[in-house]
Design a protein around this motif. Structure first.
Motif, short mmCIF file in Angstrom:
data_model
loop_
_atom_site.label_atom_id
_atom_site.label_comp_id
_atom_site.label_asym_id
_atom_site.label_seq_id
_atom_site.Cartn_x
_atom_site.Cartn_y
_atom_site.Cartn_z
N LEU A 180 -22.90 46.11 -31.76
CA LEU A 180 -23.64 44.84 -31.68
C LEU A 180 -22.77 43.68 -32.14
O LEU A 180 -22.74 42.62 -31.50
N LEU A 181 -22.04 43.88 -33.23
CA LEU A 181 -21.15 42.83 -33.73
C LEU A 181 -20.07 42.50 -32.71
O LEU A 181 -19.74 41.32 -32.48
N ASP A 182 -19.52 43.52 -32.07
CA ASP A 182 -18.47 43.30 -31.07
C ASP A 182 -19.00 42.53 -29.87
O ASP A 182 -18.33 41.62 -29.35
N ILE A 183 -20.21 42.85 -29.43
CA ILE A 183 -20.80 42.15 -28.28
C ILE A 183 -20.99 40.67 -28.58
O ILE A 183 -20.57 39.80 -27.81
N ILE A 184 -21.60 40.37 -29.72
CA ILE A 184 -21.90 38.97 -30.04
C ILE A 184 -20.63 38.19 -30.32
O ILE A 184 -20.52 37.01 -29.97
N GLN A 185 -19.63 38.81 -30.93
CA GLN A 185 -18.36 38.12 -31.15
C GLN A 185 -17.70 37.77 -29.84
O GLN A 185 -17.15 36.67 -29.69
N VAL A 205 -19.24 37.32 -26.94
CA VAL A 205 -20.04 36.26 -26.32
C VAL A 205 -19.69 34.91 -26.94
O VAL A 205 -19.52 33.91 -26.24
N GLU A 206 -19.57 34.86 -28.27
CA GLU A 206 -19.26 33.63 -28.97
C GLU A 206 -17.89 33.09 -28.57
O GLU A 206 -17.68 31.88 -28.44
N GLU A 207 -16.92 33.98 -28.36
CA GLU A 207 -15.56 33.56 -28.05
C GLU A 207 -15.39 33.12 -26.60
O GLU A 207 -14.56 32.27 -26.30
N THR A 208 -16.17 33.70 -25.69
CA THR A 208 -15.99 33.41 -24.26
C THR A 208 -16.88 32.28 -23.76
O THR A 208 -16.45 31.48 -22.94
N GLU A 209 -18.12 32.21 -24.24
CA GLU A 209 -19.05 31.19 -23.77
C GLU A 209 -18.98 29.98 -24.70
O GLU A 209 -19.79 29.82 -25.60
N THR A 210 -17.96 29.14 -24.49
CA THR A 210 -17.68 28.06 -25.44
C THR A 210 -18.31 26.73 -25.06
O THR A 210 -18.34 25.81 -25.87
N SER A 211 -18.78 26.57 -23.83
CA SER A 211 -19.33 25.29 -23.41
C SER A 211 -20.65 25.51 -22.67
O SER A 211 -20.89 26.60 -22.12
N TRP A 212 -21.47 24.48 -22.64
CA TRP A 212 -22.75 24.54 -21.94
C TRP A 212 -22.54 24.31 -20.45
O TRP A 212 -21.63 23.58 -20.08
N PRO A 213 -23.34 24.93 -19.58
CA PRO A 213 -24.54 25.73 -19.86
C PRO A 213 -24.28 27.19 -20.17
O PRO A 213 -25.21 27.93 -20.50
N ALA A 214 -23.01 27.66 -20.06
CA ALA A 214 -22.72 29.07 -20.31
C ALA A 214 -23.05 29.46 -21.75
O ALA A 214 -23.39 30.62 -22.02
N ARG A 215 -22.98 28.49 -22.67
CA ARG A 215 -23.21 28.81 -24.08
C ARG A 215 -24.66 29.18 -24.36
O ARG A 215 -24.99 29.66 -25.44
N ALA A 216 -25.54 28.99 -23.40
CA ALA A 216 -26.93 29.39 -23.58
C ALA A 216 -27.05 30.88 -23.83
O ALA A 216 -28.03 31.34 -24.43
N TRP A 238 -30.45 41.36 -33.73
CA TRP A 238 -29.53 40.50 -32.99
C TRP A 238 -29.48 39.11 -33.61
O TRP A 238 -28.42 38.48 -33.68
N ARG A 239 -30.63 38.61 -34.03
CA ARG A 239 -30.68 37.27 -34.62
C ARG A 239 -29.86 37.20 -35.90
O ARG A 239 -29.15 36.23 -36.15
N GLU A 240 -29.95 38.24 -36.73
CA GLU A 240 -29.21 38.24 -37.99
C GLU A 240 -27.71 38.29 -37.77
O GLU A 240 -26.95 37.58 -38.44
N VAL A 274 -22.23 35.34 -37.03
CA VAL A 274 -21.06 35.15 -36.15
C VAL A 274 -20.87 33.69 -35.77
O VAL A 274 -19.74 33.17 -35.80
N VAL A 275 -21.95 33.01 -35.40
CA VAL A 275 -21.84 31.63 -34.94
C VAL A 275 -21.50 30.71 -36.11
O VAL A 275 -22.19 30.70 -37.13
N LYS A 276 -20.45 29.94 -35.95
CA LYS A 276 -19.98 29.06 -37.02
C LYS A 276 -20.59 27.67 -36.89
O LYS A 276 -21.18 27.31 -35.88
#
Length: 387
Positions: free
Chosen positions: A70-75, A77-88, A100-102, A107-109
């Protein structure tokens, strides 16, 4: 570390489908209400069992993932989807379930750390120090609304991310700018309401007020736990809220009616929202000092003899001359002797016109998007005594 067996793009696609599924389930609930209005002879499906079965399938598929996976997936996602609308997709991750929320929260800075705006709470967090966050404002004179978007300038297709919206309301003795998270709800009793900018009769003095609800109280981790932040599916009851003044903006009177630009003076007393202290205990500080309110002044323009106008270097971000254009820098007191010349001249907020009803807004630490937006809104109000 567990390996992801399915392609990363497939995971992102399924996350979007999960988010869309929330709306389809709510639609079936509405359909169920129609069944209940029929005659008793009609047999309606049990939509409650349908919703529960779907939620159990979803929880089993996504909530029980190994923590490392789970940590690897969200990390990723955070690294690749850097701009909107993809960041949604990052927001979708926080909407899957509690686990997932926790992880997403960890992860999100903050904007100060990564220079990106993700959740509504980031609109009240300071921007980065090194490079400004670049936004633009679209004005609609017909509806007296002002929309703040993320991005360098308007893109084709109107797909830019809406950050904040404001509506100007002229009253007998003052003018209010009501600020909301959406462009179609400016009620002060709504959960979308986040603050207000109010001017005096002459448009020379403004007060900035921010809303704080009981569910927005800071936590030990330094982040608010607002319901709107992760778009939780669980209904919430209305919580009491209060508004407190976080700053003032003053425009110097032009008594002699001399030719020249506006002169601004701003004081921000709002605390950094990542702080665990109350607003009165931890005010924003001038860069390089401790425990003092943030005092801003507009950067003095120079007179251009050939163009016969006042000029500022906006580094290409402003292209149309306007009395509304400005740059704000920190106003250091004489006792700040250790402040470098670079800090004295560092622009914390710049605002200017680039087209018909289109303006750019670039801000950096210690200002937040909400604070910067209110300062720019003050420039839109009529100021007959200042020009």
């Amino acid at each position: 570390m567990c390996k992801i067996k399915m392609p990363f793009k497939s995971i992102v696609r399924e996350l979007k489908e999960i988010k869309d599924g929330v709306g389809s389930r709510s639609g079936r609930v509405v359909e169920g209400k129609r069944w209940r209005g029929r005659a008793r002879s009609h047999i309606a499906p049990d939509e409650t069992s349908m919703v529960k079965s779907e939620e159990s399938i979803e929880q089993g598929q996504w909530a029980n993932l190994p923590s490392e996976l789970l940590l690897d997936i969200i990390q990723r996602v955070e690294e690749t989807e850097t701009s909107w609308p993809a960041r949604a997709v990052v927001v979708h991750c926080a909407s899957v379930c509690k686990s997932w929320r926790e992880v997403t929260r960890e992860v999100v800075k903050t904007p100060q750390q990564c220079g990106r705006l993700t959740f509504p709470i980031s609109l009240k967090q300071p921007g980065p120090r090194e490079s400004p966050i670049q936004c633009y404002i679209r004005r609609d004179p017909m509806t007296s609304t002002f929309l703040l978007y993320s991005g360098l300038m308007p893109s084709e297709g109107q797909k830019d991310k809406l950050l904040l919206a404001a509506k100007r309301i002229r009253r007998t003795t003052c003018t209010d700018f009501i600020i909301s998270l959406v462009s179609n709800d400016f009620s002060r009793s709504s959960n979308n309401y986040i603050g207000r900018l109010r001017s005096n009769f002459l448009g020379t003095k403004f007060t900035i007020s921010e809303r704080q609800s009981s569910h927005e109280a800071p936590t030990q981790s330094g982040r608010r736990t607002s319901r709107s932040r992760f778009h939780s599916r669980q209904p919430s009851t209305r919580t009491p809220s209060s508004s407190y003044r976080i700053g003032t903006v003053n425009y110097e009177l032009n008594v002699l009616r001399t030719r020249g630009p506006r002169r601004m003076h701003c004081v921000m007393n709002c605390s950094d929202v990542s702080s665990t202290n109350s607003p009165s205990e931890s005010p924003l500080v001038i860069p390089g000092s401790i425990g003092e309110p943030l005092v801003l002044k507009n950067r003095a323009p120079r007179w251009h003899e050939q163009l016969q106008c006042w000029c500022l270097n906006f580094r290409g971000r402003v292209t149309v001359a306007s009395v509304k254009n400005f740059q704000l820098v920190a106003a250091f007191e004489p006792h700040h002797q250790n402040v470098s010349a670079e800090e004295h001249d560092r622009v914390l907020l710049q605002f200017g016109k680039i087209g018909k009803d289109i303006f750019t807004m670039d801000y950096s630490y210690p200002l937040s998007a909400f604070q910067a937006f209110t300062l720019c809104l003050s420039s839109f109000d009529t100021k007959p005594a200042c020009e």
